[in-house]
Design a protein around this motif. Structure first.
Motif, PDB file in Angstrom:
ATOM      1  N   ASP A 114       0.872  -1.177   0.000  1.00  0.00           N
ATOM      2  CA  ASP A 114       0.000   0.000   0.000  1.00  0.00           C
ATOM      3  C   ASP A 114       0.904   1.221   0.000  1.00  0.00           C
ATOM      4  O   ASP A 114       1.577   1.496   0.995  1.00  0.00           O
ATOM      5  CB  ASP A 114      -0.894   0.032   1.241  1.00  0.00           C
ATOM      6  CG  ASP A 114      -2.297  -0.457   0.949  1.00  0.00           C
ATOM      7  OD1 ASP A 114      -2.702  -0.379  -0.215  1.00  0.00           O
ATOM      8  OD2 ASP A 114      -2.985  -0.898   1.880  1.00  0.00           O
ATOM      9  N   MET A 115       0.941   1.968  -1.081  1.00  0.00           N
ATOM     10  CA  MET A 115       1.770   3.176  -1.175  1.00  0.00           C
ATOM     11  C   MET A 115       0.892   4.404  -0.945  1.00  0.00           C
ATOM     12  O   MET A 115       0.719   5.267  -1.811  1.00  0.00           O
ATOM     13  CB  MET A 115       2.446   3.247  -2.538  1.00  0.00           C
ATOM     14  CG  MET A 115       3.462   2.163  -2.787  1.00  0.00           C
ATOM     15  SD  MET A 115       4.990   2.383  -1.861  1.00  0.00           S
ATOM     16  CE  MET A 115       5.725   3.756  -2.749  1.00  0.00           C
ATOM     17  N   VAL A 116       0.270   4.486   0.243  1.00  0.00           N
ATOM     18  CA  VAL A 116      -0.632   5.593   0.551  1.00  0.00           C
ATOM     19  C   VAL A 116       0.179   6.863   0.759  1.00  0.00           C
ATOM     20  O   VAL A 116       1.114   6.895   1.559  1.00  0.00           O
ATOM     21  CB  VAL A 116      -1.461   5.285   1.815  1.00  0.00           C
ATOM     22  CG1 VAL A 116      -2.447   6.418   2.081  1.00  0.00           C
ATOM     23  CG2 VAL A 116      -2.194   3.968   1.641  1.00  0.00           C
ATOM     24  N   GLY A 117      -0.171   7.928   0.057  1.00  0.00           N
ATOM     25  CA  GLY A 117       0.524   9.198   0.210  1.00  0.00           C
ATOM     26  C   GLY A 117       0.224   9.850   1.546  1.00  0.00           C
ATOM     27  O   GLY A 117      -0.743   9.502   2.233  1.00  0.00           O
ATOM     28  N   TYR A 145      -0.057   3.125  -7.947  1.00  0.00           N
ATOM     29  CA  TYR A 145      -0.933   2.577  -6.900  1.00  0.00           C
ATOM     30  C   TYR A 145      -2.238   3.369  -6.829  1.00  0.00           C
ATOM     31  O   TYR A 145      -3.330   2.786  -6.750  1.00  0.00           O
ATOM     32  CB  TYR A 145      -0.213   2.599  -5.558  1.00  0.00           C
ATOM     33  CG  TYR A 145      -1.124   2.348  -4.374  1.00  0.00           C
ATOM     34  CD1 TYR A 145      -1.493   1.053  -4.021  1.00  0.00           C
ATOM     35  CD2 TYR A 145      -1.629   3.410  -3.621  1.00  0.00           C
ATOM     36  CE1 TYR A 145      -2.343   0.817  -2.951  1.00  0.00           C
ATOM     37  CE2 TYR A 145      -2.472   3.189  -2.553  1.00  0.00           C
ATOM     38  CZ  TYR A 145      -2.833   1.892  -2.223  1.00  0.00           C
ATOM     39  OH  TYR A 145      -3.686   1.676  -1.167  1.00  0.00           O
ATOM     40  N   ASP A 146      -2.152   4.703  -6.826  1.00  0.00           N
ATOM     41  CA  ASP A 146      -3.352   5.540  -6.755  1.00  0.00           C
ATOM     42  C   ASP A 146      -4.290   5.268  -7.924  1.00  0.00           C
ATOM     43  O   ASP A 146      -5.514   5.213  -7.763  1.00  0.00           O
ATOM     44  CB  ASP A 146      -2.967   7.020  -6.733  1.00  0.00           C
ATOM     45  CG  ASP A 146      -2.319   7.434  -5.424  1.00  0.00           C
ATOM     46  OD1 ASP A 146      -2.553   6.758  -4.406  1.00  0.00           O
ATOM     47  OD2 ASP A 146      -1.570   8.432  -5.416  1.00  0.00           O
ATOM     48  N   GLU A 147      -3.695   5.104  -9.101  1.00  0.00           N
ATOM     49  CA  GLU A 147      -4.507   4.829 -10.289  1.00  0.00           C
ATOM     50  C   GLU A 147      -5.181   3.470 -10.181  1.00  0.00           C
ATOM     51  O   GLU A 147      -6.355   3.302 -10.524  1.00  0.00           O
ATOM     52  CB  GLU A 147      -3.631   4.894 -11.538  1.00  0.00           C
ATOM     53  CG  GLU A 147      -4.401   4.778 -12.842  1.00  0.00           C
ATOM     54  CD  GLU A 147      -3.508   4.955 -14.064  1.00  0.00           C
ATOM     55  OE1 GLU A 147      -3.908   4.487 -15.138  1.00  0.00           O
ATOM     56  OE2 GLU A 147      -2.416   5.550 -13.924  1.00  0.00           O
ATOM     57  N   TRP A 148      -4.442   2.476  -9.685  1.00  0.00           N
ATOM     58  CA  TRP A 148      -5.010   1.134  -9.513  1.00  0.00           C
ATOM     59  C   TRP A 148      -6.153   1.151  -8.496  1.00  0.00           C
ATOM     60  O   TRP A 148      -7.205   0.552  -8.710  1.00  0.00           O
ATOM     61  CB  TRP A 148      -3.908   0.174  -9.054  1.00  0.00           C
ATOM     62  CG  TRP A 148      -4.406  -1.189  -8.660  1.00  0.00           C
ATOM     63  CD1 TRP A 148      -4.661  -2.246  -9.485  1.00  0.00           C
ATOM     64  CD2 TRP A 148      -4.719  -1.639  -7.329  1.00  0.00           C
ATOM     65  NE1 TRP A 148      -5.106  -3.323  -8.757  1.00  0.00           N
ATOM     66  CE2 TRP A 148      -5.149  -2.979  -7.429  1.00  0.00           C
ATOM     67  CE3 TRP A 148      -4.671  -1.039  -6.070  1.00  0.00           C
ATOM     68  CZ2 TRP A 148      -5.530  -3.717  -6.321  1.00  0.00           C
ATOM     69  CZ3 TRP A 148      -5.052  -1.770  -4.959  1.00  0.00           C
ATOM     70  CH2 TRP A 148      -5.475  -3.099  -5.089  1.00  0.00           C
ATOM     71  N   LEU A 149      -5.953   1.873  -7.399  1.00  0.00           N
ATOM     72  CA  LEU A 149      -6.941   1.892  -6.323  1.00  0.00           C
ATOM     73  C   LEU A 149      -8.236   2.568  -6.759  1.00  0.00           C
ATOM     74  O   LEU A 149      -9.318   2.230  -6.272  1.00  0.00           O
ATOM     75  CB  LEU A 149      -6.357   2.620  -5.104  1.00  0.00           C
ATOM     76  CG  LEU A 149      -7.084   2.434  -3.772  1.00  0.00           C
ATOM     77  CD1 LEU A 149      -7.036   0.977  -3.338  1.00  0.00           C
ATOM     78  CD2 LEU A 149      -6.474   3.321  -2.700  1.00  0.00           C
ATOM     79  N   SER A 150      -8.133   3.521  -7.684  1.00  0.00           N
ATOM     80  CA  SER A 150      -9.320   4.269  -8.102  1.00  0.00           C
ATOM     81  C   SER A 150     -10.001   3.666  -9.321  1.00  0.00           C
ATOM     82  O   SER A 150     -11.024   4.183  -9.773  1.00  0.00           O
ATOM     83  CB  SER A 150      -8.935   5.719  -8.421  1.00  0.00           C
ATOM     84  OG  SER A 150      -7.990   5.777  -9.478  1.00  0.00           O
ATOM     85  N   THR A 151      -9.458   2.574  -9.865  1.00  0.00           N
ATOM     86  CA  THR A 151     -10.051   1.937 -11.043  1.00  0.00           C
ATOM     87  C   THR A 151     -11.142   0.960 -10.623  1.00  0.00           C
ATOM     88  O   THR A 151     -10.902   0.034  -9.843  1.00  0.00           O
ATOM     89  CB  THR A 151      -8.977   1.191 -11.860  1.00  0.00           C
ATOM     90  OG1 THR A 151      -7.943   2.115 -12.217  1.00  0.00           O
ATOM     91  CG2 THR A 151      -9.581   0.591 -13.127  1.00  0.00           C
ATOM     92  N   ASP A 152     -12.333   1.166 -11.130  1.00  0.00           N
ATOM     93  CA  ASP A 152     -13.460   0.297 -10.774  1.00  0.00           C
ATOM     94  C   ASP A 152     -13.310  -1.078 -11.418  1.00  0.00           C
ATOM     95  O   ASP A 152     -12.850  -1.200 -12.554  1.00  0.00           O
ATOM     96  CB  ASP A 152     -14.789   0.920 -11.236  1.00  0.00           C
ATOM     97  CG  ASP A 152     -15.109   2.204 -10.493  1.00  0.00           C
ATOM     98  OD1 ASP A 152     -14.694   2.319  -9.331  1.00  0.00           O
ATOM     99  OD2 ASP A 152     -15.779   3.077 -11.086  1.00  0.00           O
ATOM    100  N   PRO A 205      -2.775  -5.356  -3.588  1.00  0.00           N
ATOM    101  CA  PRO A 205      -2.504  -5.525  -5.019  1.00  0.00           C
ATOM    102  C   PRO A 205      -1.806  -6.859  -5.276  1.00  0.00           C
ATOM    103  O   PRO A 205      -0.927  -7.269  -4.511  1.00  0.00           O
ATOM    104  CB  PRO A 205      -1.574  -4.353  -5.343  1.00  0.00           C
ATOM    105  CG  PRO A 205      -1.770  -3.372  -4.238  1.00  0.00           C
ATOM    106  CD  PRO A 205      -2.118  -4.169  -3.030  1.00  0.00           C
ATOM    107  N   PRO A 206      -2.136  -7.554  -6.349  1.00  0.00           N
ATOM    108  CA  PRO A 206      -1.434  -8.803  -6.695  1.00  0.00           C
ATOM    109  C   PRO A 206       0.052  -8.528  -6.932  1.00  0.00           C
ATOM    110  O   PRO A 206       0.435  -7.438  -7.369  1.00  0.00           O
ATOM    111  CB  PRO A 206      -2.126  -9.248  -7.985  1.00  0.00           C
ATOM    112  CG  PRO A 206      -3.440  -8.547  -7.983  1.00  0.00           C
ATOM    113  CD  PRO A 206      -3.226  -7.252  -7.283  1.00  0.00           C
TER     114      PRO A 206
END
Length: 471
Positions: A197-200, A348-355, A369-370
């Motif tokens: 998890d690369m949370v900013g 990571y942010d882009e992956w997390l926001s992709t439905d 994430p895998p």
């Protein structure tokens, strides 16, 4: 809330009002009279008269930040019972913080008790003072103090490292004089962590929000070690990626990303001696017709006897950066790691926001994430670093500059305005020593290497272990 009721020690209700409430009552009284204001705001008429007499001070206080929420003017309220003690404790706190020394709650209470005992005379021995948690809480509130969690631990003073940095540069030049390395023969390597998890730490949101929630999968502490390696000519080598566990996935990931990276696993997600040998074999390779130079830090497994022997067999000279100096003179630390991690975080942010691509656990929580997705992020981020940035970083860190000193002004840590700028004239003075007999000033002895896995001690607030700190 502009006013609230509290209870005294006698059980009586005591009402308190914010300065904003008082100012509104005063303005209403000026237009409609004191008695009318007292009825409207449900306060005694004497309060209205008192507030009107202090209108100027109340207005001034309301103009200050958060002044409207305050309930008392500056200088009012009950005075502390031991004002002299508190002033001396406050001076002691300021003195320690100016020196970047830690100040804990237990230390403050101990110091307050010592100061109180030292100020007592024989005629005052009957007076008692208990530096309790309650006193501490009120003391900190009165003087605008708060308990802050550290964001980083300061390392050595940069000026204390200047001698090490200069000696390191001289030693690197002696190796260059001896072997005459080409840019394609000089390598730099660093192990840097990324997280599942690369949370900013920041986000854009509406002004005034006190609580800002950031979505994550809850795997912020799941470490993935990435060894980034590149040459002084700008050529990037394939990343060496270490996952925690994942033994069954490693072979599949190496097949999927064959030739692009090398994936391995360990019990804790860190490099070890075995994996360092794997790194040398799979990233640097064993076939070379000329000497090569590998610049890296004093991580314990970089100095194992078996590894040193393996490096010699592969014609690789090891140049160790002394402890505490990597942030100033190691190319990955100075130039690569920050943009690399920023790009991974962006992926990571882009992956997390992709439905539609985020799987859920049985409990309805987001899965991490895998691993194959994380590998893709790492490869994309590494690809974004340009050859120009890589090659310039070697010059900025004195790994690929002319030995005559004509390019010393490109060494980043010695530039004007940098913490170690005083090292530049010292380096100039040391240039004549290049022709002296070669010695390695950084021969590491037991106890001086960096630990394989840094250890951290989590301290409970009530048991902070301050007995050994001088107060």
């Amino acid at each position: 809330m502009d006013h609230e009721a509290t209870q005294s020690h006698k059980g009586e209700k005591i009402k308190s009002y914010t300065l904003n409430f008082k100012l509104e009552a005063v303005k209403f009284a000026e237009l409609n009279g004191n008695r009318c204001a007292a009825r409207k705001f449900n306060v005694d008429v004497r309060r209205i008269r008192e507030w009107r007499n202090k209108k100027e001070q109340i207005s001034e206080q309301c103009r200050k930040p958060h002044g409207k929420q305050r309930k008392m003017l500056d200088g009012t309220g009950r005075k502390p019972a031991h004002e002299v003690v508190e002033n001396k404790v406050l001076e002691w706190i300021y003195d320690r913080r100016e020196k970047n020394l830690r100040v804990s709650c237990i230390l403050i209470m101990k110091k307050a008790k010592i100061i109180f005992d030292s100020t007592q005379t024989s005629s005052e021995t009957s007076e008692s003072f208990v530096a309790s948690r309650g006193w501490l809480r009120n003391f900190m509130r009165r003087h605008g103090l708060s308990l802050r969690r550290r964001t980083s631990i300061a390392q050595k003073d940069p000026e204390q490292l200047i001698g090490k940095l200069v000696s390191y540069v001289i030693h690197a030049r002696r190796l260059q004089m001896k072997f005459n390395f080409e840019p394609s023969q000089i390598y730099a390597m660093d192990e840097t962590p990324v997280w599942q998890d690369m949370v900013g730490t920041t986000t854009v949101t509406t002004k005034g929000n006190r609580d800002v929630v950031l979505k994550s999968t809850g795997h912020e502490k799941a470490r993935v070690s990435v060894c980034l390696t590149a040459r002084a000519d700008g050529q990037k080598m394939k990343p060496f990626i270490v996952f925690k566990g994942a033994k069954h996935e490693v072979s599949q990931l190496n097949k999927e990303f064959h030739g692009k990276c090398f994936v391995a696993s360990s019990e804790n997600g860190w490099m070890n001696t075995h994996l360092t040998n794997e790194f040398v074999q799979n990233v640097l390779g064993s076939l070379s017709f000329s000497k090569r130079l590998l610049v890296w830090d004093t991580y314990e497994c970089h100095m194992e006897g078996s590894l040193s022997k393996s490096l010699k067999q592969k014609k690789i000279e090891s140049l160790l950066i002394p402890g505490g100096c990597t942030k100033y003179i190691q190319a990955p630390d100075v130039s690569w790691n920050k943009p690399f991690k920023a790009k991974v975080s962006e992926e990571y942010d882009e992956w997390l926001s992709t439905d539609g691509i985020n799987n859920l656990t049985d409990a309805g929580n987001l899965k991490s994430p895998p691993r194959h997705v994380i590998v893709k992020w790492i490869l994309k981020a590494w690809e974004k670093l340009t050859p120009e940035l890589i090659s310039k970083s070697f010059k900025a860190c004195a790994s690929n500059i002319l030995i005559d000193g004509s390019e010393d002004d490109t060494i980043h840590c010695f530039k004007a305005g940098q913490p170690c700028e005083k090292g530049f004239p010292i380096l100039k003075d040391q240039l004549p020593t290049l022709n002296e007999p070669e010695t390695n000033p950084f021969t590491v002895i037991e106890g001086q290497s960096e630990e394989e896995v840094p250890s951290f001690i989590l301290v409970d607030e009530d048991e902070e272990g301050d007995a050994d700190i001088e107060i």
